[in-house]
Design an enzyme around this catalytic site. Structure first.
Site, PDB file in Angstrom:
ATOM      1  N   GLY A  46      -5.366  -2.175   5.925  1.00 55.62           N
ATOM      2  CA  GLY A  46      -6.024  -1.959   4.644  1.00 55.62           C
ATOM      3  C   GLY A  46      -6.631  -3.171   3.960  1.00 55.62           C
ATOM      4  O   GLY A  46      -7.664  -3.063   3.314  1.00 55.62           O
ATOM      5  N   ASP A 102      -3.708  -4.681   0.063  1.00 54.64           N
ATOM      6  CA  ASP A 102      -4.697  -3.789  -0.536  1.00 54.64           C
ATOM      7  C   ASP A 102      -4.101  -3.070  -1.737  1.00 54.64           C
ATOM      8  O   ASP A 102      -4.692  -2.994  -2.803  1.00 54.64           O
ATOM      9  CB  ASP A 102      -5.238  -2.775   0.488  1.00 54.64           C
ATOM     10  CG  ASP A 102      -4.134  -2.060   1.276  1.00 54.64           C
ATOM     11  OD1 ASP A 102      -2.935  -2.350   1.067  1.00 54.64           O
ATOM     12  OD2 ASP A 102      -4.473  -1.202   2.118  1.00 54.64           O
ATOM     13  N   ASP A 105       2.411   0.401  -3.661  1.00 54.28           N
ATOM     14  CA  ASP A 105       2.756   1.732  -4.151  1.00 54.28           C
ATOM     15  C   ASP A 105       4.247   1.742  -4.512  1.00 54.28           C
ATOM     16  O   ASP A 105       4.615   1.497  -5.662  1.00 54.28           O
ATOM     17  CB  ASP A 105       2.387   2.747  -3.061  1.00 54.28           C
ATOM     18  CG  ASP A 105       2.672   4.184  -3.452  1.00 54.28           C
ATOM     19  OD1 ASP A 105       3.323   4.406  -4.484  1.00 54.28           O
ATOM     20  OD2 ASP A 105       2.228   5.102  -2.732  1.00 54.28           O
ATOM     21  N   LYS A 133       0.223   0.320  -8.214  1.00 51.87           N
ATOM     22  CA  LYS A 133       0.580   1.583  -8.870  1.00 51.87           C
ATOM     23  C   LYS A 133       1.805   1.378  -9.750  1.00 51.87           C
ATOM     24  O   LYS A 133       2.945   1.490  -9.295  1.00 51.87           O
ATOM     25  CB  LYS A 133       0.850   2.668  -7.823  1.00 51.87           C
ATOM     26  CG  LYS A 133      -0.394   3.103  -7.053  1.00 51.87           C
ATOM     27  CD  LYS A 133      -0.101   4.293  -6.167  1.00 51.87           C
ATOM     28  CE  LYS A 133      -1.246   4.597  -5.231  1.00 51.87           C
ATOM     29  NZ  LYS A 133      -0.869   5.566  -4.181  1.00 51.87           N
ATOM     30  N   PHE A 154      -3.674   8.972  -5.076  1.00 54.73           N
ATOM     31  CA  PHE A 154      -3.990   8.456  -3.750  1.00 54.73           C
ATOM     32  C   PHE A 154      -5.462   8.078  -3.707  1.00 54.73           C
ATOM     33  O   PHE A 154      -6.331   8.887  -4.012  1.00 54.73           O
ATOM     34  CB  PHE A 154      -3.659   9.472  -2.656  1.00 54.73           C
ATOM     35  CG  PHE A 154      -3.488   8.817  -1.319  1.00 54.73           C
ATOM     36  CD1 PHE A 154      -2.272   8.264  -0.952  1.00 54.73           C
ATOM     37  CD2 PHE A 154      -4.562   8.707  -0.439  1.00 54.73           C
ATOM     38  CE1 PHE A 154      -2.114   7.622   0.269  1.00 54.73           C
ATOM     39  CE2 PHE A 154      -4.413   8.073   0.794  1.00 54.73           C
ATOM     40  CZ  PHE A 154      -3.196   7.535   1.148  1.00 54.73           C
ATOM     41  N   ASP A 161      -7.405   3.752   3.535  1.00 54.33           N
ATOM     42  CA  ASP A 161      -7.684   4.940   4.331  1.00 54.33           C
ATOM     43  C   ASP A 161      -6.844   6.131   3.919  1.00 54.33           C
ATOM     44  O   ASP A 161      -5.829   6.000   3.240  1.00 54.33           O
ATOM     45  CB  ASP A 161      -7.356   4.664   5.802  1.00 54.33           C
ATOM     46  CG  ASP A 161      -5.838   4.628   6.044  1.00 54.33           C
ATOM     47  OD1 ASP A 161      -5.150   3.869   5.350  1.00 54.33           O
ATOM     48  OD2 ASP A 161      -5.344   5.387   6.902  1.00 54.33           O
ATOM     49  N   ARG A 167     -12.202   3.919   5.265  1.00 54.15           N
ATOM     50  CA  ARG A 167     -12.051   2.476   5.038  1.00 54.15           C
ATOM     51  C   ARG A 167     -13.392   1.792   4.788  1.00 54.15           C
ATOM     52  O   ARG A 167     -13.462   0.744   4.160  1.00 54.15           O
ATOM     53  CB  ARG A 167     -11.399   1.810   6.256  1.00 54.15           C
ATOM     54  CG  ARG A 167      -9.964   2.213   6.513  1.00 54.15           C
ATOM     55  CD  ARG A 167      -9.349   1.245   7.508  1.00 54.15           C
ATOM     56  NE  ARG A 167      -8.125   1.749   8.108  1.00 54.15           N
ATOM     57  CZ  ARG A 167      -6.915   1.654   7.551  1.00 54.15           C
ATOM     58  NH1 ARG A 167      -6.778   1.068   6.385  1.00 54.15           N
ATOM     59  NH2 ARG A 167      -5.858   2.130   8.164  1.00 54.15           N
TER      60      ARG A 167
HETATM   61  P1  IMP Z   1       4.325   0.814  -0.309  1.00 56.10           P
HETATM   62  O1  IMP Z   1       5.194   0.258   0.784  1.00 56.10           O
HETATM   63  O2  IMP Z   1       4.802   2.145  -0.788  1.00 56.10           O
HETATM   64  O3  IMP Z   1       4.126  -0.154  -1.444  1.00 56.10           O
HETATM   65  O4  IMP Z   1       2.942   1.132   0.333  1.00 56.10           O
HETATM   66  C1  IMP Z   1       2.063   0.149   0.674  1.00 56.10           C
HETATM   67  C2  IMP Z   1       1.072   0.585   1.717  1.00 56.10           C
HETATM   68  O5  IMP Z   1       0.861   2.004   1.740  1.00 56.10           O
HETATM   69  C3  IMP Z   1      -0.261  -0.011   1.394  1.00 56.10           C
HETATM   70  O6  IMP Z   1      -0.398  -1.262   1.993  1.00 56.10           O
HETATM   71  C4  IMP Z   1      -1.224   1.028   1.940  1.00 56.10           C
HETATM   72  O7  IMP Z   1      -1.501   0.762   3.290  1.00 56.10           O
HETATM   73  C5  IMP Z   1      -0.507   2.332   1.835  1.00 56.10           C
HETATM   74  N1  IMP Z   1      -0.888   3.064   0.597  1.00 56.10           N
HETATM   75  C6  IMP Z   1      -0.148   3.257  -0.516  1.00 56.10           C
HETATM   76  N2  IMP Z   1      -0.811   3.941  -1.459  1.00 56.10           N
HETATM   77  C7  IMP Z   1      -2.023   4.215  -0.911  1.00 56.10           C
HETATM   78  C8  IMP Z   1      -3.206   4.885  -1.417  1.00 56.10           C
HETATM   79  O8  IMP Z   1      -3.284   5.384  -2.554  1.00 56.10           O
HETATM   80  N3  IMP Z   1      -4.261   4.951  -0.568  1.00 56.10           N
HETATM   81  C9  IMP Z   1      -4.236   4.416   0.685  1.00 56.10           C
HETATM   82  N4  IMP Z   1      -3.180   3.753   1.181  1.00 56.10           N
HETATM   83  C10 IMP Z   1      -2.076   3.661   0.393  1.00 56.10           C
HETATM   84 MG    MG Z   2      -1.450  -1.622   3.681  1.00 56.86          MG
END
Ligand code: IMP
Ligand code: MG
Length: 175
Positions: A46, A102, A105, A133, A154, A161, A167
């Site tokens: 990403g 990128d 979350d 987020k 999302f 993606d 992307r």
């Molecule tokens: P986390 O581990 O939950 O913080 O998620 C991080 C990863 O999930 C990011 O690096 C993204 O690759 C993917 N991700 C989380 N939210 C989104 C979104 O809204 N769109 C696309 N990819 C996301």
């Molecule tokens: Mg990522």
């Protein structure tokens, strides 16, 4: 991207807003790292678009490497099950490291990457993410540079993606 494809998506952050913010973040990093030579570590896949724009606004000496994690598969929700698909190829010890993400979350991925890098004894470690987020992040440390704090939606485009698609889009869209 065919127009029919993007018609289904709603622009959330447009390319001019992104570009303005990327320049502002780069200016901060240029100031904060004046006289240093940091290593930017992009998180694949990403962050490759954000990193490539960011890096071209950086005017100090720097290096670049990539890490690749997998946790989402094709789902919109993190499985929490993180595996390392590509390791670092650079020497971290004693270096000033900046992780480039990128989007954060839940924060699970960044937490995992931070721990991997800290094990290698960098001189310093900071984190930059384009999107954050606010409502879902659960972290016990601060993120140093944040592009945009966004709602729990999302989003795709500008490197992000859904099931490996979108992307290539210049704007960030809500799915
Ligand atoms: P986390 O581990 O939950 O913080 O998620 C991080 C990863 O999930 C990011 O690096 C993204 O690759 C993917 N991700 C989380 N939210 C989104 C979104 O809204 N769109 C696309 N990819 C996301
Ligand atoms: Mg990522």
């Amino acid at each position: 991207m065919a127009e029919a494809e993007t018609n289904k998506l709603e622009v959330y952050i447009d390319e001019s807003q992104i570009s303005k913010r990327v320049k502002e973040i780069a200016e901060e990093i240029n100031r904060d790292y004046a006289g240093k030579s940091p290593i930017f570590i992009g998180v694949l896949n990403g962050a490759f678009v954000f990193l490539s724009d960011l890096i071209r606004e950086i005017n100090i000496d720097c290096e670049i490497d990539f890490l690749k994690l997998s946790s989402y598969g094709d789902s919109q929700i993190s499985s929490g099950d993180i595996t390392l698909l590509k390791e670092l190829n650079c020497e971290i010890k004693g270096q000033d490291v900046i992780i480039v993400e990128d989007i954060i979350d839940s924060g699970l991925s960044i937490k995992y990457m931070k721990s991997i890098i800290e094990k290698n004894n960098p001189n310093s470690l900071k984190i930059v993410t384009l999107l954050y987020k606010e409502e879902t992040v659960k972290l016990d440390f601060e993120i140093d540079y944040i592009g945009f704090k966004i709602e729990n939606k999302f989003v795709v485009g500008y490197g992000l993606d859904y099931a490996q698609k979108y992307r290539n889009l210049k704007n960030i869209y809500m799915l």
